[in-house]
Design a protein around this motif. Structure first.
Motif, PDB file in Angstrom:
ATOM      1  N   ALA A  23       1.390  -1.264  -0.110  1.00  0.00           N
ATOM      2  CA  ALA A  23      -0.184   0.004  -0.025  1.00  0.00           C
ATOM      3  C   ALA A  23       0.727   0.927   0.275  1.00  0.00           C
ATOM      4  CB  ALA A  23      -0.818  -0.086   1.302  1.00  0.00           C
ATOM      5  N   LYS A  24       1.657   1.093   0.677  1.00  0.00           N
ATOM      6  CA  LYS A  24       3.030   2.058   0.728  1.00  0.00           C
ATOM      7  C   LYS A  24       4.045   2.537  -0.627  1.00  0.00           C
ATOM      8  CE  LYS A  24       6.385   4.179   4.233  1.00  0.00           C
ATOM      9  NZ  LYS A  24       7.415   3.892   2.787  1.00  0.00           N
ATOM     10  N   TYR A  25       4.175   1.799  -0.938  1.00  0.00           N
ATOM     11  CA  TYR A  25       4.567   1.395  -2.486  1.00  0.00           C
ATOM     12  C   TYR A  25       3.519   1.531  -3.539  1.00  0.00           C
ATOM     13  CZ  TYR A  25       7.331   0.231  -6.557  1.00  0.00           C
ATOM     14  OH  TYR A  25       7.964   0.009  -7.934  1.00  0.00           O
ATOM     15  N   ILE A  26       2.633   1.529  -3.559  1.00  0.00           N
ATOM     16  CA  ILE A  26       1.803   2.004  -4.590  1.00  0.00           C
ATOM     17  C   ILE A  26       1.426   3.942  -4.302  1.00  0.00           C
ATOM     18  CG2 ILE A  26      -0.642   2.425  -5.269  1.00  0.00           C
ATOM     19  CD1 ILE A  26      -0.829  -0.455  -5.238  1.00  0.00           C
ATOM     20  N   GLN A  27       1.545   3.924  -3.353  1.00  0.00           N
ATOM     21  CA  GLN A  27       0.776   5.380  -3.217  1.00  0.00           C
ATOM     22  C   GLN A  27       1.893   6.393  -3.087  1.00  0.00           C
ATOM     23  OE1 GLN A  27      -2.415   6.776  -1.453  1.00  0.00           O
ATOM     24  NE2 GLN A  27      -3.075   4.784  -2.151  1.00  0.00           N
ATOM     25  N   GLU A  28       3.157   5.773  -2.902  1.00  0.00           N
ATOM     26  CA  GLU A  28       4.002   7.078  -3.388  1.00  0.00           C
ATOM     27  C   GLU A  28       4.708   6.315  -4.906  1.00  0.00           C
ATOM     28  OE1 GLU A  28       7.142   5.092  -0.847  1.00  0.00           O
ATOM     29  OE2 GLU A  28       6.421   5.923   1.226  1.00  0.00           O
ATOM     30  N   ALA A  31       0.428   7.027  -9.432  1.00  0.00           N
ATOM     31  CA  ALA A  31      -0.144   9.028  -9.277  1.00  0.00           C
ATOM     32  C   ALA A  31      -1.675   8.744  -9.724  1.00  0.00           C
ATOM     33  CB  ALA A  31       0.593   9.812 -10.540  1.00  0.00           C
ATOM     34  N   GLU A  32      -1.779   7.097 -10.770  1.00  0.00           N
ATOM     35  CA  GLU A  32      -3.342   7.063 -10.663  1.00  0.00           C
ATOM     36  C   GLU A  32      -3.914   6.469 -10.061  1.00  0.00           C
ATOM     37  OE1 GLU A  32      -1.086   6.516 -14.612  1.00  0.00           O
ATOM     38  OE2 GLU A  32      -0.832   6.317 -12.565  1.00  0.00           O
ATOM     39  N   ALA A  33      -3.557   6.259  -8.395  1.00  0.00           N
ATOM     40  CA  ALA A  33      -3.878   5.928  -7.477  1.00  0.00           C
ATOM     41  C   ALA A  33      -4.696   6.334  -6.470  1.00  0.00           C
ATOM     42  CB  ALA A  33      -3.433   4.737  -6.475  1.00  0.00           C
ATOM     43  N   PRO A  34      -5.922   5.838  -5.799  1.00  0.00           N
ATOM     44  CA  PRO A  34      -6.556   6.867  -5.181  1.00  0.00           C
ATOM     45  C   PRO A  34      -6.126   7.317  -3.567  1.00  0.00           C
ATOM     46  CG  PRO A  34      -8.006   5.812  -5.494  1.00  0.00           C
ATOM     47  CD  PRO A  34      -6.645   5.156  -6.750  1.00  0.00           C
ATOM     48  N   GLU A  60      -8.681  -0.431  -9.663  1.00  0.00           N
ATOM     49  CA  GLU A  60      -8.493  -0.998  -9.963  1.00  0.00           C
ATOM     50  C   GLU A  60      -6.831  -1.645 -10.663  1.00  0.00           C
ATOM     51  OE1 GLU A  60     -12.021  -4.161  -9.050  1.00  0.00           O
ATOM     52  OE2 GLU A  60     -11.605  -3.858 -10.978  1.00  0.00           O
ATOM     53  N   ALA A  61      -6.321  -2.507  -9.965  1.00  0.00           N
ATOM     54  CA  ALA A  61      -5.245  -2.725 -10.558  1.00  0.00           C
ATOM     55  C   ALA A  61      -4.414  -4.501 -10.874  1.00  0.00           C
ATOM     56  CB  ALA A  61      -3.526  -2.410 -10.589  1.00  0.00           C
ATOM     57  N   GLU A 116      -2.296  -2.072 -15.792  1.00  0.00           N
ATOM     58  CA  GLU A 116      -3.928  -1.903 -15.024  1.00  0.00           C
ATOM     59  C   GLU A 116      -5.114  -3.015 -15.291  1.00  0.00           C
ATOM     60  OE1 GLU A 116      -6.201  -0.069 -19.032  1.00  0.00           O
ATOM     61  OE2 GLU A 116      -4.905  -1.064 -20.229  1.00  0.00           O
ATOM     62  N   ARG A 117      -5.623  -3.259 -14.998  1.00  0.00           N
ATOM     63  CA  ARG A 117      -7.036  -3.645 -14.849  1.00  0.00           C
ATOM     64  C   ARG A 117      -8.427  -3.790 -15.821  1.00  0.00           C
ATOM     65  NH1 ARG A 117     -11.605  -6.813 -11.323  1.00  0.00           N
ATOM     66  NH2 ARG A 117     -11.658  -8.302 -12.574  1.00  0.00           N
TER      67      ARG A 117
END
Length: 355
Positions: A23-28, A31-34, A60-61, A116-117
């Protein structure tokens, strides 16, 4: 890799991901991830790389990582697949868009990439619930399968990054000799006719056509379609993609394209047959003829590539059976795979000319 909305499961025991780190990696990094709570499910299909559905709210991804445990050298190369998708997506949008490749194994315990999903309809061995099938549907799907293969083979690979990932010169020679070596390494008993077949394959390697990008795992359950079956909206599992003889791609595709008149061996040797046995789907001959017409390529030697594709399937079965004989797997389903090897070799010899 079937990415429909109803084929995810709770993550299997032992295959969990580190949700906090991820989760931390995705947020950092994406950019598309809320921002929000990360939910993780696992796609149930597939027996190679592990594939997960990531969800944050409505976003989703898909995450792809190698299987748990030791893997063969050069296998399950996440960076290679990521680079292939990065290069192809802008010019062949049926390939999903990759978001990021992670080189830090401490995040989830291995390298991985996120893409992408896509959602749509994936066909395999039965018609999905809610789909009304008729022969026109089979014809439309068959036509799309031909069209997308022709389109892929029309891309100028020299203008993509794939020019750095493969050496098309001598492609078929390397393929034939490499798969013969795989058989020899996994041999457990004498298989009637296999030496004659390997000799024929070695001595009759055709002059390759102009090299193209080849998917090399092009089969129905790796494709996703729109609800009206007018578009292929996704093509997955690009890990075997390379540059080589386009007829090798066509031959491999035909080894999985089962038709109604095939023997029981081909219909069931590798599991439940795909829905291509249903009325409306092209026969292999019709598929090949359509490919030849639309691509303009000479397919007069396609019997060689089909023969080689069946030989490859036999070697794969032999490798599985060898693992069973050596006690490396206890799965009793594999205890009779030597029978599949014998029958596939016999079928391959029937497909070849002059044997």
């Amino acid at each position: 890799m079937s990415l429909t909305s109803n084929d995810t499961i709770i993550v299997r025991a032992g295959e969990e991901l580190n949700k906090v780190n991820l989760a931390k990696y995705i947020q950092e990094n994406i950019a598309e991830a809320p921002t929000g709570l990360l939910e993780i499910e696992q796609f149930s299909a597939g027996h190679s790389n592990l594939t997960y559905l990531l969800r944050i709210g409505s976003w989703e991804a898909v995450l792809r990582r190698p299987p748990i445990g030791p893997v063969a050298a050069n296998a399950h190369n996440m960076e290679r697949e990521y680079k292939i998708l990065s290069s192809l997506h802008p010019i062949y949008p049926t390939a999903p868009k990759p978001f990021i490749f992670c080189q830090d194994p401490s995040i989830i315990g291995s390298l991985f990439f996120i893409m992408e999903r896509r959602t749509g309809i994936v066909f395999d061995t039965k018609i999905p619930d809610g789909i009304v099938y008729n022969k026109e549907v089979g014809q439309k799907i068959s036509e799309l399968m031909v069209d997308k293969l022709v389109q892929l083979h029309s891309i100028d690979y020299t203008k993509t990054d794939l020019i750095h990932l493969a050496k098309p010169e001598g492609f078929m020679e390397r393929q034939v000799l490499g798969w013969i070596k795989r058989y020899e390494h996994s041999k457990t008993e004498e298989v009637p006719g296999i030496n004659v077949l390997m000799k024929w394959l070695t001595e009759n390697i055709p002059i390759s056509l102009e090299p193209t990008i080849i998917h090399y795992d092009y089969k129905l359950n790796n494709a996703m379609f729109s609800a009206d079956f007018n578009k292929m909206i996704g093509l997955f599992d690009w890990e075997m993609t390379t540059v080589g003889d386009p007829l090798a791609d066509l031959g491999a595709a035909m080894s999985y394209w089962i038709e109604a008149d095939d023997s029981d061996l081909l219909k069931s040797a590798l599991g439940t047959p795909p829905i291509t046995i249903m009325e409306g789907f092209f026969t292999r001959e019709q598929f090949i003829e359509k490919y030849a017409t639309k691509s303009g390529r000479d397919v007069s030697n396609i019997h060689y590539y089909e023969t080689f594709a069946y030989f490859k399937l036999a070697v794969i079965c032999q490798q599985i059976y060898s693992r069973f004989v050596k006690g490396q797997t206890q799965d009793q389903r594999f205890g009779h795979f030597n029978q599949f090897v014998c029958k596939l070799i016999k079928y391959a010899r029937n497909t070849a000319k002059g044997l």
